[in-house]
Design an enzyme around this catalytic site. Sequence first.
Site, PDB file in Angstrom:
ATOM      1  N   ASP A   1      12.978  55.507   0.607  1.00 57.83           N
ATOM      2  CA  ASP A   1      14.004  54.694   1.104  1.00 57.83           C
ATOM      3  C   ASP A   1      14.916  54.153   0.337  1.00 57.83           C
ATOM      4  OD1 ASP A   1      14.733  52.710   2.813  1.00 57.83           O
ATOM      5  OD2 ASP A   1      13.062  51.718   3.483  1.00 57.83           O
TER       6      ASP A   1
ATOM      7  N   TYR B   1       9.670  46.798   1.887  1.00 55.60           N
ATOM      8  CA  TYR B   1       9.894  46.554   3.223  1.00 55.60           C
ATOM      9  C   TYR B   1      10.721  47.910   3.629  1.00 55.60           C
ATOM     10  CZ  TYR B   1      12.227  44.577   7.238  1.00 55.60           C
ATOM     11  OH  TYR B   1      12.755  44.492   8.585  1.00 55.60           O
TER      12      TYR B   1
ATOM     13  N   LYS C   1      22.918  50.291   5.067  1.00 59.21           N
ATOM     14  CA  LYS C   1      23.880  49.272   4.276  1.00 59.21           C
ATOM     15  C   LYS C   1      25.112  49.797   3.864  1.00 59.21           C
ATOM     16  CE  LYS C   1      19.455  46.429   3.363  1.00 59.21           C
ATOM     17  NZ  LYS C   1      19.492  45.049   3.769  1.00 59.21           N
TER      18      LYS C   1
HETATM   19  N1  PLP Z   1      14.445  49.863   4.329  1.00 55.46           N
HETATM   20  C1  PLP Z   1      14.759  48.791   3.371  1.00 55.46           C
HETATM   21  C2  PLP Z   1      14.567  49.429   1.590  1.00 55.46           C
HETATM   22  C3  PLP Z   1      15.495  47.693   3.515  1.00 55.46           C
HETATM   23  O1  PLP Z   1      15.900  46.904   2.724  1.00 55.46           O
HETATM   24  C4  PLP Z   1      15.845  47.474   4.929  1.00 55.46           C
HETATM   25  C5  PLP Z   1      16.507  46.362   5.442  1.00 55.46           C
HETATM   26  O2  PLP Z   1      16.735  45.323   4.461  1.00 55.46           O
HETATM   27  C6  PLP Z   1      15.241  48.344   6.004  1.00 55.46           C
HETATM   28  C7  PLP Z   1      14.861  49.315   5.541  1.00 55.46           C
HETATM   29  C8  PLP Z   1      15.862  48.044   7.444  1.00 55.46           C
HETATM   30  O3  PLP Z   1      17.152  48.060   7.686  1.00 55.46           O
HETATM   31  P1  PLP Z   1      17.623  47.307   8.815  1.00 55.46           P
HETATM   32  O4  PLP Z   1      17.626  45.890   8.435  1.00 55.46           O
HETATM   33  O5  PLP Z   1      19.104  48.077   8.913  1.00 55.46           O
HETATM   34  O6  PLP Z   1      16.983  47.820   9.999  1.00 55.46           O
END
Ligand code: PLP
Length: 439
Positions: A241, A146, A273
């Site tokens: 990511d 995700y 985060k």
């Molecule tokens: N990328 C990863 C690996 C994530 O775990 C998340 C959210 O859980 C995101 C992107 C998206 O982040 P946000 O919820 O701050 O938009």
Amino acid sequence: MTHRSPTASADLFARARKVIPGGVNSPVRAFNAVGGTPRFMRSAAGAWLTDVDGEEYVDLVGSWGPMLLGHAHPEVQAAVQAAVARGTSYGTPTEPEVELAEEIVARTPVDAVRLVSSGTEATMSAIRLARGFTGREVIVKFAGCYHGHVDSLLAEAGSGVATFALPGTPGVPRSSTDLTLVLPYNDRAAVTAAFAEHGPAIAAVITEATPGNMGIVPPEPGFNEFLATTCREAGALFISDEVMTGFRATRQGGWGLDGAVEGWTPDLMTFGKVMGGGFPAAAFGGRADVMSRLAPEGPVYQAGTLSGNPIATTAGLATLRLADDEVYAHLTKVGETIKTATSDALAAAGVPHQVQSAGTMFSVFFAAGEVRDFVGASAQDTAAYAAFFHSMLEAGVYLPPSAYECWFVSAAHDDRAVTTVLDALPAAARAAAAVSEGS
Ligand code: PLP
């Protein structure tokens, strides 16, 4: 202590549902995957959450990752309070954003970063930059990873590995996923096939450094290095990511588990985060020649009214500066204790399960056998997890309300918090066994 009658939460949920779709501002909070009434929290301190009924819970969600140091850490709070007193947003460059960027550059292999406000914005911008830099348009992602709710990444696999994806949700136009390939995770042959068919059109491969959004599914040894090499040879960029894993899996993030050892670096990385210390802050960064294509230095446009916000950057900076080796050693120790006790309790109750880890991060699958991709993760017994979750909740432990999530611990998880978790496990395991398909 009983956590069975969330009266005030139920009242708030009823009000919320009238004015907020589903009563929540992010779907998983609604408890749809486990049933029951979501707990509305009033406050948090250290390892503990307190709900609006006054009940306390050991927090194993940590705001889905950011709260590495625990809630309301006194030094982070003091820094934030001092920052608030100086004003909350200026729309100009500030010192804390430079310091936060320097801290990220010092801890990771990126040369430069651009600060944004959410992980979604970070991945969306990294993809635009990869396309702008390469002059190509196709993006490769993996099923079960995700990357936020970016249109082109809310995609489901097409009919074959080299066929383009389909929208993963209504509202995403076909044209947004027409340039996305979704491959099975840990599948080198699928990557090779996709590059054989579409190589010259592929702008980037994006993957979680070590996936945590289908539960923890670590890359098989050398998989990330293989992706980095495949991308380099094909003239595509490798985007790692680290929104979830950054400064969490290890001090250097997920990259610390393989890239730092094997000697390769991603072309672009995304963070979020932990680096926001509980505030909306995220970032994308990477190679100097790629980052210099970004406006105003280069032609690829990207911007944000609240990007590099002084309160968020102050909180993130304070958090990262406090996150020393001792913190990660503590996360490892607490994680090991909780993992072992959970596995023992589930085994004693005869519930098939699998605990998987990546550095200090871990998750528990209610499935038999190792999970190496999304198909494996999807084979979970979600009814058994729901029973387990509710038993833990009633005993004062707040687990993620979905079987597909990591359990997050913090530097503030002390003996009292850990004991509360351990004491709750046997009954929860028996509750899971009562509905488990495999026991
Ligand atoms: N990328 C990863 C690996 C994530 O775990 C998340 C959210 O859980 C995101 C992107 C998206 O982040 P946000 O919820 O701050 O938009």
